[in-house]
Design a protein around this motif. Structure first.
Motif, PDB file in Angstrom:
ATOM      1  N   SER A 102       0.831  -1.210   0.000  1.00 33.85           N
ATOM      2  CA  SER A 102       0.000   0.000   0.000  1.00 33.85           C
ATOM      3  C   SER A 102       0.861   1.253   0.000  1.00 33.85           C
ATOM      4  N   ARG A 117      -2.794  10.234  -1.378  1.00 36.32           N
ATOM      5  CA  ARG A 117      -4.131  10.679  -1.781  1.00 36.32           C
ATOM      6  C   ARG A 117      -4.275  12.160  -1.538  1.00 36.32           C
ATOM      7  N   SER A 142      -1.400   6.686 -12.586  1.00 38.97           N
ATOM      8  CA  SER A 142      -0.511   5.575 -12.940  1.00 38.97           C
ATOM      9  C   SER A 142       0.540   6.012 -13.963  1.00 38.97           C
ATOM     10  N   ASP A 168      -6.725   5.272 -14.372  1.00 39.04           N
ATOM     11  CA  ASP A 168      -6.280   6.170 -13.308  1.00 39.04           C
ATOM     12  C   ASP A 168      -5.099   6.993 -13.829  1.00 39.04           C
ATOM     13  N   ASP A 204      -3.104   3.171  -1.420  1.00 38.29           N
ATOM     14  CA  ASP A 204      -3.946   2.487  -0.435  1.00 38.29           C
ATOM     15  C   ASP A 204      -4.993   1.615  -1.122  1.00 38.29           C
ATOM     16  N   TRP A 205      -4.710   0.313  -1.191  1.00 33.98           N
ATOM     17  CA  TRP A 205      -5.654  -0.617  -1.837  1.00 33.98           C
ATOM     18  C   TRP A 205      -6.993  -0.611  -1.112  1.00 33.98           C
ATOM     19  N   ARG A 209      -9.663   1.858  -2.232  1.00 29.49           N
ATOM     20  CA  ARG A 209     -10.293   1.642  -3.541  1.00 29.49           C
ATOM     21  C   ARG A 209     -11.503   0.726  -3.376  1.00 29.49           C
ATOM     22  N   ALA A 210     -12.520   0.961  -4.174  1.00 29.70           N
ATOM     23  CA  ALA A 210     -13.649   0.039  -4.220  1.00 29.70           C
ATOM     24  C   ALA A 210     -13.123  -1.318  -4.694  1.00 29.70           C
ATOM     25  N   ASP A 219     -12.235  -1.752  -8.231  1.00 26.19           N
ATOM     26  CA  ASP A 219     -11.147  -0.891  -8.697  1.00 26.19           C
ATOM     27  C   ASP A 219      -9.776  -1.357  -8.220  1.00 26.19           C
ATOM     28  N   ARG A 220      -9.726  -2.458  -7.478  1.00 23.86           N
ATOM     29  CA  ARG A 220      -8.450  -3.062  -7.078  1.00 23.86           C
ATOM     30  C   ARG A 220      -8.012  -3.991  -8.209  1.00 23.86           C
ATOM     31  N   ARG A 223      -7.628  -1.638 -14.667  1.00 20.37           N
ATOM     32  CA  ARG A 223      -8.354  -0.377 -14.457  1.00 20.37           C
ATOM     33  C   ARG A 223      -7.410   0.720 -13.971  1.00 20.37           C
ATOM     34  N   ILE A 224      -6.513   0.368 -13.085  1.00 15.81           N
ATOM     35  CA  ILE A 224      -5.588   1.371 -12.553  1.00 15.81           C
ATOM     36  C   ILE A 224      -4.700   1.916 -13.670  1.00 15.81           C
TER      37      ILE A 224
END
Length: 185
Positions: free
Chosen positions: A40, A185, A66, A63, A45-46, A49-50, A53-54, A58-59
């Motif tokens: 993390s 974040r 990234s 995101d 922070d995993w 994330r919903a 979204d982990r 997608r990341i």
């Protein structure tokens, strides 16, 4: 629909015991299923994330952060697409994978282009350059271990060359743990 993947409790214990070594378990579709504090700190922070979204695909493709974290974003993106292609070959009728590929195809032109190349790749080991918002540039080495008893799960670990500035940066991040992820974040 396939049953959700689960991480055995003993693997969760192993992740926690690997204090200072960023590590996580990922499964089909590049879903991150479990992680330790150091992971993390390194990747964000995993837990914040919903669950859907982990997911590395997608990341990497949705995101924008990234593109800053991965110094060689194209290489990371190609690895993710290659792994998704491998999953598609092993699980050709999985609706969740089809949904993910559809979502990424609609939302990301780079994904569409890479997916169209049909490259297949199993992630194994390599070096990765990162530009972390708290410690700057670092190079990490990763090893991917396919887990016996469940070929769809992998344990991935990260470390730096002993005595390097990257090792010191990882040590610093690991000491901050989840606090480092919250600062990001």
């Amino acid at each position: 629909r396939p049953t959700p993947q689960r991480v055995r409790p003993v693997l969760l214990e192993l992740l926690a015991a690997m204090d200072g070594v960023p590590a996580y378990v990922w499964g089909r579709r590049t879903d991150v299923l479990a992680w330790n504090r150091a992971a993390s700190a390194l990747f964000g922070d995993w837990a914040a994330r919903a669950p859907q979204d982990r997911n590395w695909a997608r990341i990497v493709f949705l995101d924008p952060n990234s593109r800053h974290l991965f110094a060689d974003w194209k290489s990371k993106a190609a690895d993710v697409v290659g792994q998704l292609r491998l999953d598609a070959g092993q699980h050709p009728n999985e609706p969740q994978l089809a949904e993910l590929v559809g979502e990424l195809s609609v939302k990301s032109e780079p994904f569409r282009k890479m997916w169209a190349t049909h490259n297949v790749k199993r992630k194994t080991h390599d070096n990765m350059r990162l530009t972390h918002p708290l410690v700057g540039e670092l190079t990490v080495r990763y090893e991917t271990f396919i887990l016996p008893g469940d070929q769809d799960l992998a344990l991935e670990t990260y470390h730096a060359e002993p005595g390097s500035a990257s090792e010191e940066a990882l040590r610093l991040l690991a000491s901050w743990g989840t606090d480092a992820a919250q600062v990001q974040r």
